[in-house]
Motif scaffolding. Structure first.
Motif, PDB file in Angstrom:
ATOM      1  N   LEU A  28       0.776  -1.082  -0.104  1.00  0.00           N
ATOM      2  CA  LEU A  28      -0.049   0.061  -0.019  1.00  0.00           C
ATOM      3  C   LEU A  28       0.806   1.362   0.033  1.00  0.00           C
ATOM      4  CD1 LEU A  28      -2.856   1.045   0.087  1.00  0.00           C
ATOM      5  CD2 LEU A  28      -2.581   1.183   2.672  1.00  0.00           C
ATOM      6  N   VAL A  29       2.187   1.422   0.738  1.00  0.00           N
ATOM      7  CA  VAL A  29       3.005   2.595   0.832  1.00  0.00           C
ATOM      8  C   VAL A  29       3.421   2.575  -0.405  1.00  0.00           C
ATOM      9  CG1 VAL A  29       4.770   3.344   1.986  1.00  0.00           C
ATOM     10  CG2 VAL A  29       2.746   2.554   3.322  1.00  0.00           C
ATOM     11  N   GLY A  31       2.793   1.490  -3.553  1.00  0.00           N
ATOM     12  CA  GLY A  31       1.896   2.012  -4.473  1.00  0.00           C
ATOM     13  C   GLY A  31       1.311   3.169  -4.218  1.00  0.00           C
ATOM     14  N   GLY A  32       1.163   3.835  -3.244  1.00  0.00           N
ATOM     15  CA  GLY A  32       0.782   5.326  -3.036  1.00  0.00           C
ATOM     16  C   GLY A  32       1.676   6.129  -3.432  1.00  0.00           C
ATOM     17  N   LEU A  33       3.147   5.746  -3.093  1.00  0.00           N
ATOM     18  CA  LEU A  33       4.196   6.755  -3.688  1.00  0.00           C
ATOM     19  C   LEU A  33       4.279   6.543  -5.115  1.00  0.00           C
ATOM     20  CD1 LEU A  33       6.837   5.840  -1.128  1.00  0.00           C
ATOM     21  CD2 LEU A  33       5.695   8.017  -1.169  1.00  0.00           C
ATOM     22  N   LEU A  34       4.292   5.309  -5.764  1.00  0.00           N
ATOM     23  CA  LEU A  34       4.199   5.295  -7.121  1.00  0.00           C
ATOM     24  C   LEU A  34       2.915   5.889  -7.858  1.00  0.00           C
ATOM     25  CD1 LEU A  34       5.380   1.543  -7.502  1.00  0.00           C
ATOM     26  CD2 LEU A  34       6.584   3.644  -8.095  1.00  0.00           C
ATOM     27  N   LEU A  35       2.051   5.908  -7.332  1.00  0.00           N
ATOM     28  CA  LEU A  35       0.692   6.602  -7.928  1.00  0.00           C
ATOM     29  C   LEU A  35       0.886   8.171  -7.736  1.00  0.00           C
ATOM     30  CD1 LEU A  35      -2.375   4.667  -6.648  1.00  0.00           C
ATOM     31  CD2 LEU A  35      -1.725   5.000  -8.949  1.00  0.00           C
ATOM     32  N   ALA A  36       1.470   8.703  -6.770  1.00  0.00           N
ATOM     33  CA  ALA A  36       1.788  10.026  -6.804  1.00  0.00           C
ATOM     34  C   ALA A  36       2.673  10.551  -7.549  1.00  0.00           C
ATOM     35  CB  ALA A  36       2.140  10.485  -5.195  1.00  0.00           C
ATOM     36  N   LYS A  37       3.926   9.875  -7.845  1.00  0.00           N
ATOM     37  CA  LYS A  37       4.595  10.200  -8.904  1.00  0.00           C
ATOM     38  C   LYS A  37       4.346  10.009 -10.203  1.00  0.00           C
ATOM     39  CE  LYS A  37       9.336   9.656 -10.106  1.00  0.00           C
ATOM     40  NZ  LYS A  37       9.768  10.975 -10.051  1.00  0.00           N
ATOM     41  N   TYR A  38       3.421   9.140 -10.637  1.00  0.00           N
ATOM     42  CA  TYR A  38       2.932   8.764 -11.813  1.00  0.00           C
ATOM     43  C   TYR A  38       1.815   9.658 -12.283  1.00  0.00           C
ATOM     44  CZ  TYR A  38       0.622   6.465 -15.726  1.00  0.00           C
ATOM     45  OH  TYR A  38       0.221   6.166 -16.999  1.00  0.00           O
TER      46      TYR A  38
END
Length: 143
Positions: A28-29, A31-38
């Motif tokens: 979850l953490v 994935g959240g970081l990757l989503l924020a960057k993407y």
């Protein structure tokens, strides 16, 4: 004494549940970081609103019924409470859909998906408590 305590903890299935929870939180953490960057700021803001709606709705829909599931005495009452908590959550979810008609400035699809995801979160949580009650800890660690 310390080694006996560690062995007792390992035999009590706590480590199985802990490993499953740790892996899910880690994913979850990351994935959240990757989503924020993407996505970037505007799209991630919409995603954050969706996550907030899901969290709030899941608290409203649960009525803390998961504790009743695990505290009941026999299997018939446990199954009955699980079924009744699912029915109560569905009825509460239908009332929550009335939020779509209130002008909040949030896209209606985000509200609808947030409410439905909140229900799925409550159902999953109740299922975890039911499976823990039935001592099926390997399945709980996957959920």
């Amino acid at each position: 004494m310390f080694l006996n305590k560690i062995k007792r903890i390992n035999d009590s299935h706590i480590t199985t549940i802990f490993k499953g929870n740790f892996i899910s939180k880690f994913v979850l953490v990351i994935g959240g970081l990757l989503l924020a960057k993407y996505y970037g700021a505007p799209e991630y803001g919409v995603f954050s609103i969706y996550i907030s709606i899901t969290s709030i709705i899941s608290v409203l829909l649960s009525f803390s019924q998961e504790h009743v599931i695990i505290l009941e005495g026999n299997e018939a009452e446990v199954s009955n409470n699980f079924t009744s908590s699912s029915i109560i959550s569905i009825i509460a979810m239908l009332f929550c859909f009335l939020l779509v008609f209130i002008p909040l400035g949030i896209p209606k699809t985000i509200i609808i998906l947030g409410i439905f995801s909140g229900y799925l979160s409550v159902y999953t949580n109740n299922s975890k408590f039911l499976l823990a009650r039935k001592k099926k800890f390997k399945i709980v660690s996957v959920l």
